[in-house]
Design a protein around this motif. Structure first.
Motif, PDB file in Angstrom:
ATOM      1  N   ILE A 168      -6.850   1.361   9.843  1.00 16.48           N
ATOM      2  CA  ILE A 168      -6.350   0.419   8.844  1.00 16.48           C
ATOM      3  C   ILE A 168      -5.574   1.211   7.805  1.00 16.48           C
TER       4      ILE A 168
ATOM      5  N   VAL B  20      -2.046  -2.085  10.446  1.00 18.98           N
ATOM      6  CA  VAL B  20      -2.881  -1.213  11.262  1.00 18.98           C
ATOM      7  C   VAL B  20      -2.027  -0.317  12.138  1.00 18.98           C
TER       8      VAL B  20
ATOM      9  N   PHE C  62     -11.929  -3.428  14.092  1.00 23.66           N
ATOM     10  CA  PHE C  62     -10.968  -2.326  14.086  1.00 23.66           C
ATOM     11  C   PHE C  62     -11.672  -0.989  14.303  1.00 23.66           C
TER      12      PHE C  62
ATOM     13  N   ILE D 294      -8.976   1.457  15.789  1.00 24.63           N
ATOM     14  CA  ILE D 294      -7.701   1.085  15.178  1.00 24.63           C
ATOM     15  C   ILE D 294      -7.762   1.452  13.704  1.00 24.63           C
TER      16      ILE D 294
END
Length: 662
Positions: free
Chosen positions: A246, A269, A239, A244
């Protein structure tokens, strides 16, 4: 007017108290409003108090530092709480890297504030619970199990077992549909080391003021025979690299039958645009790679399966191979080819140095990797022209040119590879013996190479029908691993050739397989993944052959047990051969505990060695009943040396003494 300097100490204290109380009231209201609802649903009031105190301290001080709270829970549990006003993509991966090394990571709960201003992360360490310690279910959980069973069309007992194996409170966060999807994945697991990913996209929206598309998703990872810390770390790294964010995460180890634990991670996410190429053409193309859930799911699966060295930062190039070679698949292939060049062709360079040579000429490397990928892509046309187009004109260093010539030979010559199997757990290749005709020693019939997560393995044979043991080498630290892995092919070649000489008068030729594991990996897990890669090449023939050759002959391998091969692994190999539709599953490995003569139990090879020793002593004029010394090289970890010690004691007691080891 009286100045503050004229205040009495009591007045000053009162004023500070009022200001502090006002600050607490203000920041507390902001924090409570910004915390997601899941926080209050899953964290007890008792646990919330110290966490919110730490958050207020950071808020009032107006600092970006983090506060870490360690709490001992009973005699065998440790809770670590991290509260921080830092919150950015990749921050969770950074936190995990600093967690205590002691104990297993049992569970984690990660919460980001809705305004992205702070995080509260809780980690619990200790020993995994046994199946006999499972908790009773609440009425709401029993009701949920009925709904799950109805959706999945399974028994309520299976649904209850799933809920019972989860930690209290975690299942309550799921809808019946989400919990049912989790159970559906668990019921279809066909391999103990299997990794599954659910990627469910939520409704997208625009970021206010930015005009960028954003997508939220629920991502669930299931990983067998893996520690929760290991999978959590790798997922967080993925991630972070994809930028990305979280928003929340629930991490736990679900207890299954036979006290097996399955690392299970659920992430919420938020993403804008992936940071590196997702290779959509490999999965069909024609879609937006930024938000196509099939592509993202496949990429995460791939990332979790590869060895960490594929994605690790490298000082020599000030980057990682993914960024430098434009994709995860290229990075994985580059690592594999560097290992093959290093070991098969006996170059004096270290593996690190060979990898650096490939990266330094990354345009040529990219051409060769593209050619290799196209050879094993079933939809592409034959591409001999691409081979001719690979030029080494830009490579002046003679050692570099030699390395790349070997690279090109492998790209053209490897005749099986599971690169494009969507279900593969490892990267497996078959190298025909003709490619190794210039190496020292007799040319083998073929070599199989398997690169997995935390291990590498070779299988060498000198005839089309050949049998030899599977040896698994455990290592104690990184230096030990580097030493053993650097000589893996040389060792397995010599072992297989010795077996070939020993088998000169029988139909079966000599063979040997060797796996070198990184520290901490269980031998059963390494053996299962290694053999699964071999099965890919044997039973998925239509999908592993290159598109520039014929149908390929049927091929059969025969293994035997050697160091660190347990009876459990032997039984698993036979059962898995049936599952993979291998034509002769009962013959894939010898010494099965329940069938025939177990070499491990009866020490067949060791018996022969001791009989030979006795006869050799007589031939040399030495009375076996008088004192003599024996040196065993390799130690008792293997069946041969271990059983040989037992037989020496049996045949020569009371004269036998073990006087030392090194």
């Amino acid at each position: 007017m009286i100045s503050a300097q004229d205040d009495s100490p009591k007045q000053r204290i009162d004023r500070v108290r009022k200001e502090f109380a006002a600050a607490i009231e203000e920041h507390m209201a902001e924090a409570l409003a910004a915390l997601p609802l899941e926080y209050f649903e899953t964290v007890s009031e008792q646990a919330q108090v110290p966490q919110l105190k730490a958050l207020l301290a950071a808020q009032i001080c107006d600092s970006g530092q983090e506060v870490t709270i360690r709490q001992q829970i009973g005699s065998d549990r440790l809770s670590v709480i991290v509260v921080s006003r830092q919150n950015y993509a990749g921050y969770l991966a950074k936190i995990i890297g600093r967690l205590p090394a002691e104990g297993e990571l049992l569970a984690a709960r990660v919460f980001s504030s809705t305004d992205k201003q702070f995080v509260i992360d809780t980690f619990e360490f200790g020993l995994q619970p046994k199946l006999t310690q499972m908790r009773p279910l609440a009425d709401s959980e029993l009701d949920l199990s009925s709904k799950i069973a109805s959706i999945v069309k399974t028994s309520e007992s299976q649904a209850r077992a799933y809920i019972q194996g989860c930690r209290p409170g975690n299942v309550s966060l799921l809808s019946a549909q989400e919990a049912a999807e989790n159970l559906r994945v668990l019921l279809t697991r066909d391999h103990p080391n299997r990794i599954d990913v659910i990627w469910e996209a939520k409704v997208g929206r625009n970021v206010e003021g930015a005009g960028a598309r954003v997508q939220r998703a629920r991502v669930v990872v299931f990983a067998g025979n893996s520690t929760t810390r290991e999978v959590f770390t790798r997922a967080a790294e993925f991630f972070a690299m994809q930028k990305i964010d979280i928003e929340s995460a629930i991490c736990e180890s679900i207890c299954l039958e036979d006290d097996n634990h399955l690392a299970t991670l659920t992430f919420q996410v938020c993403m804008e645009q992936p940071a590196f190429e997702l290779e959509p053409e490999r999965l069909g193309g024609g879609c937006d790679p930024n938000f196509d859930t099939d592509i993202l799911r496949a990429q995460l699966l791939h990332f979790l399966r590869v060895d960490h060295e594929v994605v690790a930062y490298r000082e020599a190039i000030q980057s990682n191979l993914i960024d430098h070679l434009d994709g995860l698949r290229n990075a994985e292939l580059c690592c594999a080819f560097a290992k093959l060049i290093h070991q098969l062709f006996q170059l004096p360079d270290s593996l690190e140095r060979i990898t650096h040579r490939l990266v330094r000429h990354r345009q040529v490397t990219a051409q060769l990797l593209s050619k290799f990928s196209s050879r094993f892509c079933q939809t592409s046309e034959k591409s001999e022209s691409q081979v001719a187009s690979v030029k080494f004109d830009s490579i002046n260093d003679p050692v570099d040119r030699k390395v790349f010539q070997h690279f090109l030979d492998l790209v053209n010559g490897i005749d099986r590879c599971n690169l494009n199997l969507p279900t593969r757990r490892v990267l497996a290749m078959r190298i025909p013996g003709q490619l190794l005709q210039h190496s020292a020693g007799e040319q083998p019939y073929s070599v199989f190479f398997v690169a997995g997560a935390a291990f590498d393995g070779f299988h060498v044979r000198f005839r089309d029908v050949a049998r030899g043991g599977l040896r698994i080498v455990k290592t104690s630290n990184q230096e030990h691993y580097l030493f053993e892995s650097a000589r893996a092919y040389d060792e397995v070649y010599r072992l297989a050739f010795a077996q070939q000489l020993k088998n000169k008068d029988i139909a079966e030729g000599g063979a040997k397989a060797l796996i070198v594991m990184k520290p901490g990996l269980h031998p059963n897990r390494a053996g299962q993944d290694f053999l699964d890669g071999i099965f890919d090449l044997l039973v998925e023939k239509k999908r592993v052959l290159p598109n520039d050759c014929g149908n390929g002959a049927e091929e059969y391998l025969y293994f035997g047990p050697d160091e660190n091969v347990s009876n459990e692994l032997i039984d698993w190999v036979t059962k898995h051969a049936f599952k993979r539709n291998y034509p002769f599953p009962n013959s894939i490995i010898s010494s099965k505990p329940s069938i025939g003569i177990s070499h491990k139990e009866f020490g067949v090879t060791s018996e022969g060695v001791i009989v030979f020793l006795h006869q050799a002593l007589l031939e040399c004029g030495i009375n076996p009943n008088r004192p003599f010394t024996v040196k065993l090289t390799g130690g008792p970890d293997g069946d041969v040396a271990g059983n040989a010690i037992r037989f020496l004691i049996r045949d020569y007691a009371p004269h036998v003494k073990i006087v030392g080891k090194s």
